[in-house]
Motif scaffolding. Structure first.
Motif: not given
Length: 79
Positions: A21-22, A38-41, A69-72
């Motif tokens: 998980x993130x 959900x976030x392959x990188x 990688x950037x996630x909001x």
């Protein structure tokens, strides 16, 4: 009757990435998580790369420079 007003601009204060998980801790005390797939990188990253993150825009986003990688935070909340 009083109602709880939810912050329309939630901000992250801490981030961790596990094998599954993130996980993001928000300033208002909430903790949110999403599957790492959900976030392959992030999923393909090493532990060191996953730990190398920085908050963007006073916590409105998360950036991993080694992974580009950037996630909001709002994006995480809306999924």
């Amino acid at each position: 009757m009083n109602t709880l007003e939810i912050d329309r601009h939630p901000v992250a204060v801490n981030v961790s990435v596990t094998e599954a998980t993130l996980e993001v801790e928000l300033a208002d005390g909430r903790k949110i998580s999403a599957p790492i797939v959900w976030f392959p990188r992030l999923e393909a990253a090493t532990e060191e790369e996953r730990k190398d993150w920085h908050l963007l825009g006073n916590g409105q986003g998360i950036h991993w420079p080694q992974l580009d990688e950037d996630i909001s935070v709002l994006g995480l909340l809306s999924t």
